[in-house]
Design a protein around this motif. Structure first.
Motif, PDB file in Angstrom:
ATOM      1  N   ASP A   1       0.835  -1.202   0.000  1.00  0.00           N
ATOM      2  CA  ASP A   1       0.000   0.000   0.000  1.00  0.00           C
ATOM      3  C   ASP A   1       0.872   1.255   0.000  1.00  0.00           C
ATOM      4  O   ASP A   1       1.822   1.361   0.782  1.00  0.00           O
ATOM      5  N   TRP A   2       0.520   2.182  -0.896  1.00  0.00           N
ATOM      6  CA  TRP A   2       1.221   3.460  -1.018  1.00  0.00           C
ATOM      7  C   TRP A   2       0.222   4.595  -0.827  1.00  0.00           C
ATOM      8  O   TRP A   2      -0.943   4.485  -1.216  1.00  0.00           O
ATOM      9  N   THR A   3       0.702   5.694  -0.248  1.00  0.00           N
ATOM     10  CA  THR A   3      -0.135   6.872  -0.041  1.00  0.00           C
ATOM     11  C   THR A   3       0.177   7.926  -1.091  1.00  0.00           C
ATOM     12  O   THR A   3       1.343   8.169  -1.409  1.00  0.00           O
ATOM     13  N   VAL A   4      -0.871   8.534  -1.630  1.00  0.00           N
ATOM     14  CA  VAL A   4      -0.677   9.641  -2.568  1.00  0.00           C
ATOM     15  C   VAL A   4      -0.287  10.874  -1.767  1.00  0.00           C
ATOM     16  O   VAL A   4      -1.106  11.479  -1.080  1.00  0.00           O
ATOM     17  N   ALA A   5       1.005  11.237  -1.837  1.00  0.00           N
ATOM     18  CA  ALA A   5       1.500  12.390  -1.082  1.00  0.00           C
ATOM     19  C   ALA A   5       1.123  13.702  -1.761  1.00  0.00           C
ATOM     20  O   ALA A   5       0.967  14.727  -1.088  1.00  0.00           O
ATOM     21  N   ALA A   6       0.986  13.695  -3.073  1.00  0.00           N
ATOM     22  CA  ALA A   6       0.593  14.890  -3.814  1.00  0.00           C
ATOM     23  C   ALA A   6       0.084  14.477  -5.180  1.00  0.00           C
ATOM     24  O   ALA A   6       0.465  13.428  -5.711  1.00  0.00           O
ATOM     25  N   ARG A   7      -0.766  15.317  -5.734  1.00  0.00           N
ATOM     26  CA  ARG A   7      -1.312  15.097  -7.072  1.00  0.00           C
ATOM     27  C   ARG A   7      -1.106  16.389  -7.863  1.00  0.00           C
ATOM     28  O   ARG A   7      -1.492  17.475  -7.403  1.00  0.00           O
ATOM     29  N   VAL A   8      -0.492  16.261  -9.043  1.00  0.00           N
ATOM     30  CA  VAL A   8      -0.166  17.444  -9.850  1.00  0.00           C
ATOM     31  C   VAL A   8      -0.781  17.275 -11.234  1.00  0.00           C
ATOM     32  O   VAL A   8      -0.536  16.276 -11.914  1.00  0.00           O
ATOM     33  N   GLU A   9      -1.568  18.251 -11.665  1.00  0.00           N
ATOM     34  CA  GLU A   9      -2.149  18.232 -13.001  1.00  0.00           C
ATOM     35  C   GLU A   9      -1.108  18.769 -13.979  1.00  0.00           C
ATOM     36  O   GLU A   9      -0.852  19.976 -14.032  1.00  0.00           O
ATOM     37  N   GLU A  10      -0.499  17.898 -14.746  1.00  0.00           N
ATOM     38  CA  GLU A  10       0.567  18.298 -15.661  1.00  0.00           C
ATOM     39  C   GLU A  10       0.007  18.971 -16.918  1.00  0.00           C
ATOM     40  O   GLU A  10       0.530  19.989 -17.377  1.00  0.00           O
ATOM     41  N   THR A  11      -1.014  18.360 -17.504  1.00  0.00           N
ATOM     42  CA  THR A  11      -1.708  18.901 -18.673  1.00  0.00           C
ATOM     43  C   THR A  11      -3.196  18.626 -18.472  1.00  0.00           C
ATOM     44  O   THR A  11      -3.606  18.068 -17.448  1.00  0.00           O
ATOM     45  N   ALA A  12      -4.004  18.966 -19.465  1.00  0.00           N
ATOM     46  CA  ALA A  12      -5.436  18.695 -19.354  1.00  0.00           C
ATOM     47  C   ALA A  12      -5.718  17.208 -19.227  1.00  0.00           C
ATOM     48  O   ALA A  12      -6.743  16.805 -18.663  1.00  0.00           O
ATOM     49  N   ASP A  13      -4.799  16.373 -19.740  1.00  0.00           N
ATOM     50  CA  ASP A  13      -5.040  14.927 -19.770  1.00  0.00           C
ATOM     51  C   ASP A  13      -4.051  14.104 -18.954  1.00  0.00           C
ATOM     52  O   ASP A  13      -4.187  12.884 -18.883  1.00  0.00           O
ATOM     53  N   CYS A  14      -3.036  14.717 -18.388  1.00  0.00           N
ATOM     54  CA  CYS A  14      -1.985  13.975 -17.674  1.00  0.00           C
ATOM     55  C   CYS A  14      -1.849  14.473 -16.243  1.00  0.00           C
ATOM     56  O   CYS A  14      -1.746  15.683 -15.997  1.00  0.00           O
TER      57      CYS A  14
ATOM     58  N   ALA B   1       2.788   3.550   2.575  1.00  0.00           N
ATOM     59  CA  ALA B   1       1.803   3.861   3.606  1.00  0.00           C
ATOM     60  C   ALA B   1       2.310   3.592   5.011  1.00  0.00           C
ATOM     61  O   ALA B   1       1.913   4.258   5.963  1.00  0.00           O
ATOM     62  N   ASP B   2       3.217   2.611   5.135  1.00  0.00           N
ATOM     63  CA  ASP B   2       3.715   2.289   6.485  1.00  0.00           C
ATOM     64  C   ASP B   2       4.924   3.132   6.871  1.00  0.00           C
ATOM     65  O   ASP B   2       5.513   2.931   7.949  1.00  0.00           O
ATOM     66  N   GLY B   3       5.312   4.066   6.020  1.00  0.00           N
ATOM     67  CA  GLY B   3       6.417   4.967   6.343  1.00  0.00           C
ATOM     68  C   GLY B   3       7.795   4.405   6.092  1.00  0.00           C
ATOM     69  O   GLY B   3       8.795   5.094   6.330  1.00  0.00           O
ATOM     70  N   SER B   4       7.888   3.171   5.620  1.00  0.00           N
ATOM     71  CA  SER B   4       9.200   2.569   5.401  1.00  0.00           C
ATOM     72  C   SER B   4       9.831   3.136   4.125  1.00  0.00           C
ATOM     73  O   SER B   4       9.148   3.722   3.279  1.00  0.00           O
TER      74      SER B   4
ATOM     75  N   GLY C   1      16.922   8.106  -6.927  1.00  0.00           N
ATOM     76  CA  GLY C   1      17.368   8.880  -5.778  1.00  0.00           C
ATOM     77  C   GLY C   1      16.328   9.806  -5.192  1.00  0.00           C
ATOM     78  O   GLY C   1      16.554  10.433  -4.147  1.00  0.00           O
ATOM     79  N   SER C   2      15.161   9.919  -5.821  1.00  0.00           N
ATOM     80  CA  SER C   2      14.131  10.822  -5.326  1.00  0.00           C
ATOM     81  C   SER C   2      13.509  10.281  -4.038  1.00  0.00           C
ATOM     82  O   SER C   2      13.348   9.067  -3.885  1.00  0.00           O
ATOM     83  N   PRO C   3      13.135  11.159  -3.099  1.00  0.00           N
ATOM     84  CA  PRO C   3      12.554  10.689  -1.835  1.00  0.00           C
ATOM     85  C   PRO C   3      11.160  10.099  -1.996  1.00  0.00           C
ATOM     86  O   PRO C   3      10.701   9.351  -1.136  1.00  0.00           O
ATOM     87  N   VAL C   4      10.461  10.436  -3.085  1.00  0.00           N
ATOM     88  CA  VAL C   4       9.147   9.866  -3.354  1.00  0.00           C
ATOM     89  C   VAL C   4       9.180   9.181  -4.713  1.00  0.00           C
ATOM     90  O   VAL C   4      10.070   9.419  -5.528  1.00  0.00           O
TER      91      VAL C   4
END
Length: 398
Positions: free
Chosen positions: A157-170, A178-181, A215-218
């Protein structure tokens, strides 16, 4: 290696089996899903089944594998096997499912070919099946071990930390466990499977490339919405569900990362060529190259309908700018801006350094055209790798 007796039989019957393989796979899937409806509900992609793409891919891969065994008996077709195995691992396929496939596939072969399936013919094609199946099982179990999971137990299980609208369709979904690991490692260019529960109770699965670097944290996936008639059918049911229903703070069930299109650990010049949403694995590779201070030339190529449709366009340019010897070339069918190109990908004026390693992702016609142009400019075919979203019809038909 196929036995001498079976090799002769397969060689003799390959034309007949090849001519009927489409009918065989059609009947096979009908039998399989009638006996195991949970497979079409919760494992197989209903969109690919509806469009006939999975049937084409299975038919092509069986025929290609059998042909390879006959024509190149001492060499295993690892490129094809690895690609299939990575997809299977991302779905959690296990060795226990192969006898089920065998049963219904061979029932379909016997029904379609009738009296032509003598005991000798059945024995030879049975050997072909288990050579392919056991090779896939071995690779898949190695892939599970590399991710330190039990065979088939790839989901977390993963948590959606953020949602970004890149384009009208993406839309990009930034994810944390989800468990913080800590998030498991992956290689630039790999994908994950996302499983969602739909209104009819089906748990459908789709693959999405990781658009962030290891290497990204998310972890990030960028999802394109499906439009047109397919949007209300199985083709677009998962992407449209993610767009319409999933918000920051929600939980998604996501597999361990897999995929055989990965950036090589090399100091060679690199080309990253994409079209449409095919930019996502290229962004992961590009960010990794920037993070590791890659010094050889990097050439970024992307084709899209318009700048407004180009998901992650700003990131594409910004990451290119972080590299000491990199250039970006964008082609748009409409509304091309100063510095961009109008029309479709054309490498005539793009320099390609000797020894370049190229990576492609996008629709098959785009990748075929890009590959032809790259080869014409001196890139070795062995140095051109690609990713297909969906069943690999290119590989199966090669």
């Amino acid at each position: 290696m196929l036995s001498e007796k079976s090799t002769a039989t397969v060689r003799a019957t390959l034309p007949a089996v090849g001519a009927a393989i489409g009918d065989i796979t059609e009947l096979f899937y009908g039998k399989l899903f009638a006996a195991h409806p949970e497979l079409i509900r919760d494992l197989f992609n209903r969109g690919n089944q509806n469009a006939g793409l999975q049937k084409q891919a299975l038919a092509g891969s069986i025929a290609a594998f059998a042909t390879h065994l006959v024509e190149h008996p001492d060499v295993r077709p690892d490129v094809m096997l690895n690609r299939i195995a990575h997809k299977h691992a991302s779905l959690g396929v296990t060795r226990e499912q192969y006898p089920i496939v065998h049963q219904h596939l061979f029932e379909a072969i016997a029904e379609i070919l009738g009296e032509a399936v003598t005991p000798e013919v059945a024995e030879a094609w049975d050997e072909v099946y288990w050579l392919m199946a056991n090779a896939l099982i071995t690779i898949e179990e190695r892939l599970y071990a590399e991710q330190q999971v039990l065979a088939g137990d790839v989901w977390r299980d993963w948590t959606v930390a953020a949602r970004v609208e890149e384009t009208a369709d993406c839309t990009t979904f930034h994810l944390t466990l989800a468990d913080g690991s800590p998030a498991p490692g992956f290689k630039p260019g790999q994908y994950v499977s996302v499983q969602v529960e739909l209104p009819d109770g089906a748990r459908q699965i789709r693959q999405y490339s990781l658009s962030s670097a290891p290497g990204s944290p998310v972890r990030s996936i960028t999802v394109k919405r499906v439009h047109g008639p397919a949007a209300s059918g199985p083709d677009g049911e998962v992407s449209n569900h993610l767009h319409a229903e999933v918000r920051t703070g929600d939980t998604l069930r996501i597999s361990a990362p897999y995929g055989d299109l990965v950036l090589r650990d090399s100091a060679a010049p690199v080309i990253l060529a994409s079209a449409g949403i095919g930019c996502t694995p290229m962004l992961s590779m590009l960010e990794h190259l920037a993070d590791t201070a890659h010094t050889a030339p990097v050439t970024v190529l992307h084709a899209d309908r318009s700048p407004a449709d180009h998901a992650l366009r700003t990131d594409h340019r910004a990451l290119t700018g972080k590299l000491p010897d990199a250039s970006a070339h964008f082609w748009y069918e409409a509304d091309a801006e100063p510095g961009d190109h109008a029309g479709r990908l054309d490498l005539t004026a793009v320099p390609v350094p000797p020894g370049t390693q190229a990576y492609l992702c996008g629709p098959l016609p785009f990748m075929r055209a890009a590959r032809e142009q790259l080869i014409a400019k001196g890139v070795a075919p062995a140095d051109i790798a690609y990713e297909v979203f969906g069943p690999d019809l290119w590989l199966a038909s090669a």
